[in-house]
Design an enzyme around this catalytic site. Sequence first.
Site: not given
Ligand code: GUN
Length: 291
Positions: A52, A96, A119
């Site tokens: 990211k 995350q 998100d």
């Molecule tokens: N863990 C797995 N997929 C995601 C996501 O799309 N966002 C976040 N914050 N954590 C994740």
Amino acid sequence: MIILDGKKTSADIKNEIAIEVSKLKSEGKKTPHLAAILVGTDGASMTYVGAKVKACEFVGFESTLIELPEDTSEKKLLNEIEILNIDNEIDGFIVQLPLPKHIDEQKVLMAINPDKDVDGFHPTNVGRMTLDLPSFIPATPFGIMELLERYKIETSGANVVVIGRSHIVGRPMSILMSQKRPAGNATVTIAHSRTKNLAEITKQADIIIAALGIPEFLTGNMVKEGVTIVDVGITRVDDTTKKRGYRLAGDVDFESVSKKASYITPVPGGVGPMTIAMLLKNTLISCKRGH
Ligand code: GUN
């Protein structure tokens, strides 16, 4: 059989975003800034967050990575969230997942300012999305919708079976595809671990979204000819023939299912890269909106 190429499509989207960012910069406007909080050292989470941050650099965003130790208290994490909530420089941020067991995930997600919740996990955004109001759409479902739209997959009136009811993928996917919107207007069935006669249901599907997290679960004998397959699974499976000791497996047995499918996403290179591109898109939207 046509591959739904998430790697290429996400590159297209990132290039589109990069053009918008340079335009914002040349007009003297704010550069989008995404922050991520990572608690602990889970290998997969570190990889995803790293990707990211790298994607931010590619499109010209500012990024901030806040790495906290595994034993971080819930209070400390909530405090970090509050700092990002009120920092005008930050357009959007994510925490995350998964979080260490001693931290209440719901409490954390609810502490995020919904206007910076790129998100789309906050109840305000989930509610707004469900009611067809402007909201942040969770990046993975958003990416799948974009992929279906860009490949012009006919979804209107189609039988869609979503396997898995997670808050991050299955549930929002089922809502989005039933809505009156591009890649929507489908007749959606949501299947899960208690579903009876799953194969009978999946055999009726024009489109299957496999998001249950069990490697190679969906096999060729469970689908009809001409089906469109979106494989959301990405599990590390031990593999001693690989240098890193594992391989990445989707929820779909590509070998048997691809023989019958008209369109299929690969793993890796399907849904995964789309998730990152759409997180950037949400951040750009937040920046332009001025939260
Ligand atoms: N863990 C797995 N997929 C995601 C996501 O799309 N966002 C976040 N914050 N954590 C994740």
